[in-house]
Design a protein around this motif. Structure first.
Motif, mmCIF file in Angstrom:
data_model
loop_
_atom_site.group_PDB
_atom_site.id
_atom_site.type_symbol
_atom_site.label_atom_id
_atom_site.label_comp_id
_atom_site.label_asym_id
_atom_site.label_seq_id
_atom_site.Cartn_x
_atom_site.Cartn_y
_atom_site.Cartn_z
ATOM 1 N N THR A 41 13.302 71.040 39.896
ATOM 2 C CA THR A 41 14.211 72.149 40.159
ATOM 3 C C THR A 41 15.634 71.709 39.840
ATOM 4 O OG1 THR A 41 12.785 72.962 41.918
ATOM 5 C CG2 THR A 41 15.046 73.747 41.905
ATOM 6 N N GLU A 42 16.307 72.480 39.034
ATOM 7 C CA GLU A 42 17.679 72.152 38.670
ATOM 8 C C GLU A 42 18.594 73.335 38.975
ATOM 9 O OE1 GLU A 42 18.161 70.849 34.683
ATOM 10 O OE2 GLU A 42 16.512 69.438 34.779
ATOM 11 N N ILE A 43 19.750 73.016 39.442
ATOM 12 C CA ILE A 43 20.792 74.017 39.651
ATOM 13 C C ILE A 43 21.990 73.594 38.828
ATOM 14 C CG2 ILE A 43 22.342 75.094 41.316
ATOM 15 C CD1 ILE A 43 20.221 74.637 43.439
ATOM 16 N N GLN A 44 22.420 74.482 37.970
ATOM 17 C CA GLN A 44 23.583 74.190 37.125
ATOM 18 C C GLN A 44 24.716 75.133 37.508
ATOM 19 O OE1 GLN A 44 22.299 74.638 33.106
ATOM 20 N NE2 GLN A 44 21.117 72.751 33.101
ATOM 21 N N ILE A 45 25.878 74.560 37.681
ATOM 22 C CA ILE A 45 27.074 75.345 37.974
ATOM 23 C C ILE A 45 28.033 75.161 36.821
ATOM 24 C CG2 ILE A 45 28.993 75.691 39.558
ATOM 25 C CD1 ILE A 45 27.234 74.592 41.767
ATOM 26 N N GLU A 46 28.408 76.262 36.217
ATOM 27 C CA GLU A 46 29.336 76.239 35.092
ATOM 28 C C GLU A 46 30.452 77.235 35.375
ATOM 29 O OE1 GLU A 46 27.287 77.141 31.485
ATOM 30 O OE2 GLU A 46 25.559 75.913 32.002
#
Length: 92
Positions: A41-46
């Protein structure tokens, strides 16, 4: 007088932050459980942050024109305008 006012207001600001730092926080109930994601599970914040503006100094009215005619709401020899934009993207 202004120096004392600034001093008193800054002390009130610092003491206000100190009071909230020492506040008692509520305890988390025992029946709550943590959410755990599966492996991979990955969470990316951009996002982006934009700050822009302009500043003019030593400007004068053309002869015979009012301040409102050239876009200034008051009589001054300088003028500035700034705005900010924040865009956040969250991909889970």
């Amino acid at each position: 007088m202004k120096k004392y006012l600034v001093l008193v207001l800054s002390m009130m600001l610092v003491l206000g932050f100190a009071a909230s730092a020492f506040a008692i926080h509520a305890e988390i109930p025992a029946e709550t459980t943590a959410v755990v994601g599966v492996k991979g599970t990955e969470i990316q914040i951009e996002g982006e942050l934009r700050i822009r503006g302009w500043y003019e100094d030593n400007i004068t009215n053309p002869a015979g024109t009012a301040n409102a005619a050239i876009g200034r709401p008051y009589s001054s020899t300088s003028m500035s305008w700034y705005d900010q934009r924040v865009r956040l993207l969250i991909d889970a």
